[in-house]
Each structure stands twice: as C-alpha cells, then as structure tokens.
Design a protein around this motif. Structure first.
Motif, PDB file in Angstrom:
ATOM      1  N   GLY A 148     -15.775  58.051  -1.585  1.00  0.00           N
ATOM      2  CA  GLY A 148     -14.412  57.546  -1.680  1.00  0.00           C
ATOM      3  C   GLY A 148     -13.452  58.318  -0.806  1.00  0.00           C
ATOM      4  N   VAL A 149     -13.580  59.640  -0.802  1.00  0.00           N
ATOM      5  CA  VAL A 149     -12.710  60.470   0.043  1.00  0.00           C
ATOM      6  C   VAL A 149     -12.972  60.179   1.518  1.00  0.00           C
ATOM      7  CG1 VAL A 149     -12.228  62.855   0.736  1.00  0.00           C
ATOM      8  CG2 VAL A 149     -12.409  62.275  -1.685  1.00  0.00           C
ATOM      9  N   LEU A 150     -14.240  60.053   1.883  1.00  0.00           N
ATOM     10  CA  LEU A 150     -14.569  59.746   3.281  1.00  0.00           C
ATOM     11  C   LEU A 150     -14.015  58.387   3.703  1.00  0.00           C
ATOM     12  CD1 LEU A 150     -18.240  61.067   3.492  1.00  0.00           C
ATOM     13  CD2 LEU A 150     -16.181  62.097   4.465  1.00  0.00           C
ATOM     14  N   LEU A 151     -14.083  57.405   2.815  1.00  0.00           N
ATOM     15  CA  LEU A 151     -13.532  56.086   3.131  1.00  0.00           C
ATOM     16  C   LEU A 151     -12.012  56.135   3.273  1.00  0.00           C
ATOM     17  CD1 LEU A 151     -15.695  53.831   0.799  1.00  0.00           C
ATOM     18  CD2 LEU A 151     -15.663  53.771   3.296  1.00  0.00           C
ATOM     19  N   LEU A 152     -11.344  56.917   2.435  1.00  0.00           N
ATOM     20  CA  LEU A 152      -9.895  57.057   2.546  1.00  0.00           C
ATOM     21  C   LEU A 152      -9.504  57.722   3.867  1.00  0.00           C
ATOM     22  CD1 LEU A 152      -8.948  58.094  -1.084  1.00  0.00           C
ATOM     23  CD2 LEU A 152      -8.397  55.949   0.051  1.00  0.00           C
ATOM     24  N   VAL A 153     -10.259  58.743   4.260  1.00  0.00           N
ATOM     25  CA  VAL A 153      -9.982  59.420   5.535  1.00  0.00           C
ATOM     26  C   VAL A 153     -10.213  58.468   6.703  1.00  0.00           C
ATOM     27  CG1 VAL A 153     -10.777  61.271   7.073  1.00  0.00           C
ATOM     28  CG2 VAL A 153     -10.409  61.732   4.646  1.00  0.00           C
ATOM     29  N   VAL A 174     -10.623  53.933  -2.918  1.00  0.00           N
ATOM     30  CA  VAL A 174     -10.055  54.082  -4.262  1.00  0.00           C
ATOM     31  C   VAL A 174     -11.047  53.604  -5.325  1.00  0.00           C
ATOM     32  CG1 VAL A 174      -8.257  53.228  -5.808  1.00  0.00           C
ATOM     33  CG2 VAL A 174      -7.657  53.996  -3.517  1.00  0.00           C
ATOM     34  N   ILE A 175     -11.673  52.472  -5.083  1.00  0.00           N
ATOM     35  CA  ILE A 175     -12.643  51.948  -6.051  1.00  0.00           C
ATOM     36  C   ILE A 175     -13.828  52.893  -6.198  1.00  0.00           C
ATOM     37  CG2 ILE A 175     -14.323  50.094  -6.446  1.00  0.00           C
ATOM     38  CD1 ILE A 175     -12.224  48.168  -5.268  1.00  0.00           C
ATOM     39  N   SER A 176     -14.326  53.410  -5.093  1.00  0.00           N
ATOM     40  CA  SER A 176     -15.453  54.329  -5.142  1.00  0.00           C
ATOM     41  C   SER A 176     -15.079  55.625  -5.877  1.00  0.00           C
ATOM     42  CB  SER A 176     -15.929  54.651  -3.722  1.00  0.00           C
ATOM     43  OG  SER A 176     -16.977  55.577  -3.756  1.00  0.00           O
ATOM     44  N   GLY A 177     -13.897  56.138  -5.602  1.00  0.00           N
ATOM     45  CA  GLY A 177     -13.454  57.354  -6.288  1.00  0.00           C
ATOM     46  C   GLY A 177     -13.288  57.151  -7.775  1.00  0.00           C
ATOM     47  N   LEU A 178     -12.703  56.019  -8.165  1.00  0.00           N
ATOM     48  CA  LEU A 178     -12.542  55.731  -9.596  1.00  0.00           C
ATOM     49  C   LEU A 178     -13.887  55.537 -10.290  1.00  0.00           C
ATOM     50  CD1 LEU A 178      -9.450  53.352  -9.574  1.00  0.00           C
ATOM     51  CD2 LEU A 178      -9.555  55.733 -10.329  1.00  0.00           C
ATOM     52  N   LEU A 179     -14.812  54.899  -9.613  1.00  0.00           N
ATOM     53  CA  LEU A 179     -16.153  54.736 -10.166  1.00  0.00           C
ATOM     54  C   LEU A 179     -16.819  56.094 -10.362  1.00  0.00           C
ATOM     55  CD1 LEU A 179     -18.496  52.869 -11.017  1.00  0.00           C
ATOM     56  CD2 LEU A 179     -19.233  52.904  -8.626  1.00  0.00           C
ATOM     57  N   GLY A 180     -16.653  56.975  -9.392  1.00  0.00           N
ATOM     58  CA  GLY A 180     -17.208  58.316  -9.518  1.00  0.00           C
ATOM     59  C   GLY A 180     -16.614  59.079 -10.691  1.00  0.00           C
ATOM     60  N   MET A 226     -28.064  63.000 -14.061  1.00  0.00           N
ATOM     61  CA  MET A 226     -28.231  61.994 -13.030  1.00  0.00           C
ATOM     62  C   MET A 226     -26.914  61.244 -12.784  1.00  0.00           C
ATOM     63  SD  MET A 226     -30.470  60.638 -11.078  1.00  0.00           S
ATOM     64  CE  MET A 226     -30.779  59.197 -10.150  1.00  0.00           C
ATOM     65  N   ARG A 227     -26.236  60.878 -13.890  1.00  0.00           N
ATOM     66  CA  ARG A 227     -24.974  60.139 -13.744  1.00  0.00           C
ATOM     67  C   ARG A 227     -23.912  60.985 -13.062  1.00  0.00           C
ATOM     68  NH1 ARG A 227     -23.093  57.365 -19.126  1.00  0.00           N
ATOM     69  NH2 ARG A 227     -21.240  57.535 -17.873  1.00  0.00           N
ATOM     70  N   LYS A 228     -23.879  62.283 -13.388  1.00  0.00           N
ATOM     71  CA  LYS A 228     -22.877  63.143 -12.773  1.00  0.00           C
ATOM     72  C   LYS A 228     -23.137  63.302 -11.275  1.00  0.00           C
ATOM     73  CE  LYS A 228     -21.391  65.689 -16.764  1.00  0.00           C
ATOM     74  NZ  LYS A 228     -21.105  66.983 -17.355  1.00  0.00           N
ATOM     75  N   GLY A 229     -24.388  63.356 -10.885  1.00  0.00           N
ATOM     76  CA  GLY A 229     -24.729  63.457  -9.474  1.00  0.00           C
ATOM     77  C   GLY A 229     -24.295  62.220  -8.704  1.00  0.00           C
ATOM     78  N   ILE A 230     -24.536  61.057  -9.279  1.00  0.00           N
ATOM     79  CA  ILE A 230     -24.110  59.814  -8.645  1.00  0.00           C
ATOM     80  C   ILE A 230     -22.588  59.744  -8.608  1.00  0.00           C
ATOM     81  CG2 ILE A 230     -24.120  57.298  -8.857  1.00  0.00           C
ATOM     82  CD1 ILE A 230     -26.941  57.562 -10.054  1.00  0.00           C
ATOM     83  N   GLY A 231     -21.938  60.233  -9.667  1.00  0.00           N
ATOM     84  CA  GLY A 231     -20.479  60.261  -9.706  1.00  0.00           C
ATOM     85  C   GLY A 231     -19.885  61.123  -8.608  1.00  0.00           C
ATOM     86  N   VAL A 232     -20.494  62.288  -8.374  1.00  0.00           N
ATOM     87  CA  VAL A 232     -20.022  63.176  -7.311  1.00  0.00           C
ATOM     88  C   VAL A 232     -20.199  62.521  -5.949  1.00  0.00           C
ATOM     89  CG1 VAL A 232     -20.477  65.382  -6.162  1.00  0.00           C
ATOM     90  CG2 VAL A 232     -20.370  65.279  -8.648  1.00  0.00           C
ATOM     91  N   VAL A 233     -21.318  61.850  -5.751  1.00  0.00           N
ATOM     92  CA  VAL A 233     -21.560  61.157  -4.484  1.00  0.00           C
ATOM     93  C   VAL A 233     -20.527  60.043  -4.291  1.00  0.00           C
ATOM     94  CG1 VAL A 233     -23.184  59.653  -3.261  1.00  0.00           C
ATOM     95  CG2 VAL A 233     -24.003  61.732  -4.371  1.00  0.00           C
ATOM     96  N   CYS A 234     -20.194  59.326  -5.347  1.00  0.00           N
ATOM     97  CA  CYS A 234     -19.182  58.261  -5.251  1.00  0.00           C
ATOM     98  C   CYS A 234     -17.810  58.835  -4.907  1.00  0.00           C
ATOM     99  CB  CYS A 234     -19.109  57.475  -6.551  1.00  0.00           C
ATOM    100  SG  CYS A 234     -20.468  56.340  -6.803  1.00  0.00           S
ATOM    101  N   ILE A 235     -17.468  59.974  -5.483  1.00  0.00           N
ATOM    102  CA  ILE A 235     -16.180  60.590  -5.178  1.00  0.00           C
ATOM    103  C   ILE A 235     -16.133  61.041  -3.718  1.00  0.00           C
ATOM    104  CG2 ILE A 235     -14.720  62.603  -5.652  1.00  0.00           C
ATOM    105  CD1 ILE A 235     -15.493  62.281  -8.591  1.00  0.00           C
ATOM    106  N   ILE A 236     -17.200  61.663  -3.252  1.00  0.00           N
ATOM    107  CA  ILE A 236     -17.256  62.101  -1.851  1.00  0.00           C
ATOM    108  C   ILE A 236     -17.171  60.898  -0.917  1.00  0.00           C
ATOM    109  CG2 ILE A 236     -18.751  63.171  -0.101  1.00  0.00           C
ATOM    110  CD1 ILE A 236     -19.719  65.047  -2.363  1.00  0.00           C
TER     111      ILE A 236
END
Length: 66
Positions: free
Chosen positions: A13-18, A51-57, A1-11
């Motif tokens: 984060g990338v969308l926010l950076l773009v 950046v914060i979302s990606g690091l959290l992920g 479950m944590r890894k799934g939420i982490g992947v969503v946070c990374i995605i």
C-alpha cells in the motif's frame, strides 16, 4: 501467517501511494491537468489501490479471530 500477509499488504500500500504520488507529479500529468482540468486517472487509481491495500493490511493485523 495473517500478520505476515498484513505487513506485506501495508508495504504494498505504501509503495502504491508513493508510485501514485510520482505519477501525479510528473510533467505530463501537470500538463494534462493544466489543459484538461482533471487529475490523471492513473494516479487516482494508484492512490485508491494503496489505501485499500493498507487498510486490508491493518485489518489482517489487528482483527482478532474468535
């Protein structure tokens, strides 16, 4: 479950950076930066949130629970 939420946070984060890059390179942003001399605040907020979302992920994926 944590890894799934982490992947969503990374995605997210990338969308926010773009999105921040798009906002920062828009015509209105360039004109404001040219005349006022400061970068657009919305772009900086999007960069920071990305950046914060990606690091959290990454933290959720790689931090092992004991």
């Amino acid at each position: 479950m944590r890894k799934g939420i982490g992947v969503v946070c990374i995605i997210l984060g990338v969308l926010l950076l773009v999105k921040g890059h798009d906002v920062g390179n828009s015509f209105a942003s360039r004109m404001k930066e040219t005349f006022v001399g400061v970068p657009v605040e919305a772009a900086m907020k999007l960069y920071l949130a990305g950046v914060i979302s990606g690091l959290l992920g990454l933290l959720l994926i790689f931090w092992k629970k004991r």
